[in-house]
Design an enzyme around this catalytic site. Structure first.
Site, mmCIF file in Angstrom:
data_model
loop_
_atom_site.group_PDB
_atom_site.id
_atom_site.type_symbol
_atom_site.label_atom_id
_atom_site.label_comp_id
_atom_site.label_asym_id
_atom_site.label_seq_id
_atom_site.Cartn_x
_atom_site.Cartn_y
_atom_site.Cartn_z
ATOM 1 N N PRO A 24 26.880 40.446 40.468
ATOM 2 C CA PRO A 24 28.030 41.363 40.203
ATOM 3 C C PRO A 24 29.084 40.592 39.266
ATOM 4 O O PRO A 24 29.746 39.860 39.742
ATOM 5 C CB PRO A 24 28.427 41.831 41.514
ATOM 6 C CG PRO A 24 28.054 40.843 42.617
ATOM 7 C CD PRO A 24 26.965 40.203 42.198
ATOM 8 N N CYS A 26 32.496 41.891 36.900
ATOM 9 C CA CYS A 26 33.447 43.168 36.613
ATOM 10 C C CYS A 26 33.369 43.103 35.214
ATOM 11 O O CYS A 26 33.538 41.948 34.437
ATOM 12 C CB CYS A 26 34.660 42.848 37.050
ATOM 13 S SG CYS A 26 34.961 43.029 38.898
ATOM 14 N N GLN A 100 27.589 46.462 44.805
ATOM 15 C CA GLN A 100 28.564 45.736 45.549
ATOM 16 C C GLN A 100 29.708 46.547 45.919
ATOM 17 O O GLN A 100 30.455 47.249 45.049
ATOM 18 C CB GLN A 100 29.041 44.467 44.631
ATOM 19 C CG GLN A 100 29.883 43.363 45.751
ATOM 20 C CD GLN A 100 30.379 42.292 44.887
ATOM 21 O OE1 GLN A 100 31.359 42.484 43.995
ATOM 22 N NE2 GLN A 100 29.764 41.222 45.218
ATOM 23 N N TYR A 182 39.394 38.480 48.263
ATOM 24 C CA TYR A 182 39.380 40.161 48.340
ATOM 25 C C TYR A 182 39.871 40.048 49.761
ATOM 26 O O TYR A 182 39.591 39.386 50.841
ATOM 27 C CB TYR A 182 38.374 40.849 47.546
ATOM 28 C CG TYR A 182 38.377 40.327 46.165
ATOM 29 C CD1 TYR A 182 39.714 40.427 45.403
ATOM 30 C CD2 TYR A 182 37.273 39.632 45.490
ATOM 31 C CE1 TYR A 182 39.672 39.997 43.975
ATOM 32 C CE2 TYR A 182 37.271 39.519 44.307
ATOM 33 C CZ TYR A 182 38.504 39.597 43.325
ATOM 34 O OH TYR A 182 38.529 39.358 42.119
ATOM 35 N N ARG A 230 28.199 39.113 50.670
ATOM 36 C CA ARG A 230 28.753 37.831 49.634
ATOM 37 C C ARG A 230 30.038 37.221 50.605
ATOM 38 O O ARG A 230 30.677 37.941 50.742
ATOM 39 C CB ARG A 230 29.079 38.281 48.421
ATOM 40 C CG ARG A 230 29.611 37.076 47.458
ATOM 41 C CD ARG A 230 29.744 37.506 46.218
ATOM 42 N NE ARG A 230 28.491 37.080 45.337
ATOM 43 C CZ ARG A 230 28.726 36.763 44.316
ATOM 44 N NH1 ARG A 230 29.594 37.103 43.260
ATOM 45 N NH2 ARG A 230 27.490 36.528 43.492
ATOM 46 N N ARG A 324 27.025 34.167 34.493
ATOM 47 C CA ARG A 324 27.312 34.086 33.230
ATOM 48 C C ARG A 324 26.264 33.800 32.292
ATOM 49 O O ARG A 324 26.260 33.872 31.028
ATOM 50 C CB ARG A 324 28.539 32.929 33.027
ATOM 51 C CG ARG A 324 29.785 33.400 33.497
ATOM 52 C CD ARG A 324 30.780 32.205 33.620
ATOM 53 N NE ARG A 324 31.565 32.212 34.796
ATOM 54 C CZ ARG A 324 32.640 31.752 34.907
ATOM 55 N NH1 ARG A 324 33.118 30.869 34.152
ATOM 56 N NH2 ARG A 324 33.365 31.811 35.918
#
Length: 354
Positions: A24, A26, A100, A182, A230, A324
């Site tokens: 995942p 963003c 997610q 987070y 995760r 990436r």
């Protein structure tokens, strides 16, 4: 012999065509939580490129749970139809669609990275942020509102309702985001949580919110569909979460019906040195898999087909997630298959190129 990277992976009733997943990431391209054409292009291209699993970016369970105003959301029934369109596209191209579910906590309400990524004040379109305590993420970040019992109950309920919507949209894989500083990681780490109530203290207290969220999600998610979490397996400092802590958390989550641990790291605080290098988080996936007896995903600077295949072949992880590298090359699985001597068919529209 077939490369291990291109063997199917079955969890419950879901079978991935290979062991390659899209991590995942963003895109900061949503509008009021709704996906845009960018998401269709971005996700569809990677499904066409041959991955077995696509996990949508951190999708906020509440408006204030977004990292930025441009994040995907699943806090409203209105989001279901747009997300369902993405699911149908991904699955029509042979990949499994996952999502997610996330709450950004004290790291919420920031701008796009390419626009500076700075905190956005409520007067400028941002919103108040929340956390386990009033400790901000870093200098210049807003002071979080500490979650009380009612606030915690709302977070748990938001994850449960988001799970219902994910099922209605047709997703077949859910990942709970409990990493990278987070909200859920913020509660889990001693670097982010010095509460003295039942949600703080020792590891059993700090894991309580994640445990309650997991129970709420699992209760709404069919038992035959995969549920992943995760985790930041290390905070990369002795004062933070360690891999030993993570193994213990993974055991708890396994007992709650979690099927797989996505093994990432870091993100709880700025200024911590992380020894980044090829496959630097793979040892975490291997240790969690071995000691917690649960399936794992390896992620982080995995770029070479031979390396990815060895991770699965050696039993270090059941799934390899690329981030990436898939941004650089949407067709990485097709190229990897050729490099490993495996025949992975491209979409027929692209046959002339392969």
């Amino acid at each position: 012999m077939q490369p291990h990277l291109f063997t199917p992976l079955t969890i419950g009733s879901v079978t991935l065509r290979n062991r390659i997943g899209m991590s995942p990431m963003c895109q900061y391209s949503a509008v009021d939580g709704f996906p845009t054409d960018w998401h269709l292009m971005h996700l569809g291209a990677r499904a066409a490129g041959g991955v077995g699993l696509i996990i949508l970016e951190a999708t906020a369970v509440s408006p204030e749970g977004r990292i930025s105003p441009f994040d995907l959301g699943i806090w409203s029934d209105d989001h279901i139809a747009a997300l369902s369109r993405i699911v149908k596209l991904i699955e029509s191209l042979g990949a499994v669609a996952g999502i997610q579910l996330a709450h950004a906590g004290r790291k919420a309400s920031v701008g796009r990275p390419w626009e500076g990524g700075k905190p956005i004040a409520p007067a400028n379109g941002g919103w108040p942020v929340v956390g386990p305590t009033a400790e901000p993420f870093a200098p210049g970040y807003p002071t979080p509102i500490p979650l009380d019992a009612a606030g915690i109950a709302r977070v748990v309920a938001d994850f449960a309702t988001a799970t219902k919507r994910a099922r209605a949209a047709g997703f077949r894989w859910i990942e709970i985001h409990a990493a990278h500083g987070y909200l859920l990681h913020n509660f889990l780490s001693p670097l982010g949580n010095d509460r003295n109530d039942e949600y703080g203290g020792d590891l059993r207290g700090r894991v309580r919110l994640l445990s309650e969220v997991t129970a709420a999600v699992r209760a709404e998610w069919p038992s035959d569909l995969p549920l992943a979490v995760r985790l930041s397996c290390s905070d990369w400092t002795p004062e933070g979460l360690t891999i030993a802590d993570t193994v213990e958390v993974a055991r708890m989550l396994r007992e709650q019906g979690v099927d797989l641990i996505d093994c990432s790291s870091g993100g709880i605080a700025p200024g911590i040195t992380i020894p980044v290098g090829e496959g630097y988080q793979v040892p975490f996936a291997a240790q969690v898999r071995r000691e917690a007896n649960i399936a794992t995903a390896a992620v982080g600077l995995i770029t070479r087909p031979e390396h990815a295949d060895a991770i699965v072949r050696n039993g270090d992880a059941d799934l390899v997630l690329l981030g990436r590298e898939l941004l650089r090359d949407p067709h990485w699985p097709l190229r990897a298959a050729r490099a490993l001597g495996h025949d992975l068919a491209p979409p027929p529209q692209y046959l002339r190129a392969w």
